[in-house]
Design an enzyme around this catalytic site. Structure first.
Site, mmCIF file in Angstrom:
data_model
loop_
_atom_site.group_PDB
_atom_site.id
_atom_site.type_symbol
_atom_site.label_atom_id
_atom_site.label_comp_id
_atom_site.label_asym_id
_atom_site.label_seq_id
_atom_site.Cartn_x
_atom_site.Cartn_y
_atom_site.Cartn_z
ATOM 1 C CG MET A 98 -2.113 -0.896 1.126
ATOM 2 S SD MET A 98 -3.683 -0.065 0.859
ATOM 3 C CE MET A 98 -3.816 1.066 2.222
ATOM 4 C CD GLU A 99 2.490 3.623 3.775
ATOM 5 O OE1 GLU A 99 2.854 4.644 3.176
ATOM 6 O OE2 GLU A 99 1.659 3.638 4.692
ATOM 7 C CB THR A 100 6.557 2.356 -1.692
ATOM 8 O OG1 THR A 100 7.051 1.083 -1.242
ATOM 9 C CG2 THR A 100 6.687 3.389 -0.587
#
Length: 270
Positions: free
Chosen positions: A129-131
């Site tokens: 989700m983050e990167t």
């Protein structure tokens, strides 16, 4: 994009300021930028940052107006329903990518889960989700970004402390200056740690003597799990909404919608 929920992190991570012992930094915000950097440099030196690191980090530094523009746009709350938000963040392509990462790093994830007690599915959900597993970590010079935000008076105390932590990362030689790059609020690495969290929760899981949250997958996954474990994660317990572990996830992101989406994503990986 990874930047959608950055604003909710600042309150969630404010407690990490204790990593920087002693009285708060107090360089005067606003006014001449070069004067601010000179004052901050003196305070950083008093807190143990070497003159060489200060000179290296601040060489030729100027404020970045695009960072301030982005910061102003981050006010407000989620406008979408959870269903709409989750649909945009947890699509089939992203789930398949996460499953591939789980297979590729199965042995490593098992070791991380065994040591820290955080389910591997949640760790990979955060990572993706983050990167998108390190594919989109941001491209901004972190020290310039943080200096810009620290000079601005809206949240100068927070960002002065993050700027000092970024200099500590450079001084510890965890990352060289050319690798000290990231997102619009100073987040670094494959799961987007603020510098103070990098200092407090970073784990040298590959054993090379440095915490590298940009290029070392073992360090990234272990550090992510360590943040949750340190803040009270209960091994073997559920983490859906209403549970203690769901509340522990506030230290990652205060947004309930974001945390529900992480739980939903992790369920797709079981």
């Amino acid at each position: 994009m990874m930047f959608v929920t950055l604003w909710v992190r600042f309150a969630a991570l404010s407690f990490v300021f204790c990593v920087l012992a002693g009285p708060a930094l107090a360089a005067q915000c606003g006014g001449d930028f070069n004067a601010f950097i000179a004052n901050f440099s003196r305070e950083a030196a008093a807190k143990g940052i070497s003159q060489g690191v200060i000179a290296q980090g601040f060489a030729g530094i100027t404020p970045d107006p695009k960072v301030l523009e982005f910061d102003r746009r981050q006010r407000g709350t989620f406008k979408k329903s959870w269903e709409d938000y989750a649909r945009t963040r947890v699509g089939p392509a992203r789930v398949n990518r996460a499953k591939q990462m789980m297979k590729k790093h199965a042995a490593l994830l098992s070791r991380v889960e065994q040591q820290f007690g955080v389910p591997k599915e949640l760790i990979v959900a955060i990572w993706t989700m983050e990167t998108d597993n390190g594919a989109d970590m941001g491209k901004l010079p972190i020290i310039r970004t943080l200096a810009t935000l620290a000079h601005d008076c809206r949240r100068t105390d927070l960002f002065q402390r993050e700027l000092l932590a970024a200099l500590q990362i450079l001084q510890r030689q965890d990352l060289p200056l050319k690798e000290l790059i990231g997102a619009y609020a100073g987040e670094i690495g494959q799961t987007q740690f603020l510098p103070s969290s990098y200092i407090k929760y970073g784990v040298d899981f590959d054993g090379n003597g440095h915490v590298d949250l940009r290029r070392s997958v073992p360090d990234v996954l272990a550090s992510t799990a360590n943040l949750l474990r340190t803040n009270g994660w209960q091994r073997g317990q559920p983490f859906n909404m209403g549970t203690q572990n769901f509340e522990v996830m506030r230290e990652w992101n205060r947004s309930e919608i974001y945390r529900r989406t992480l739980h939903y994503f992790a369920e797709q990986l079981q």
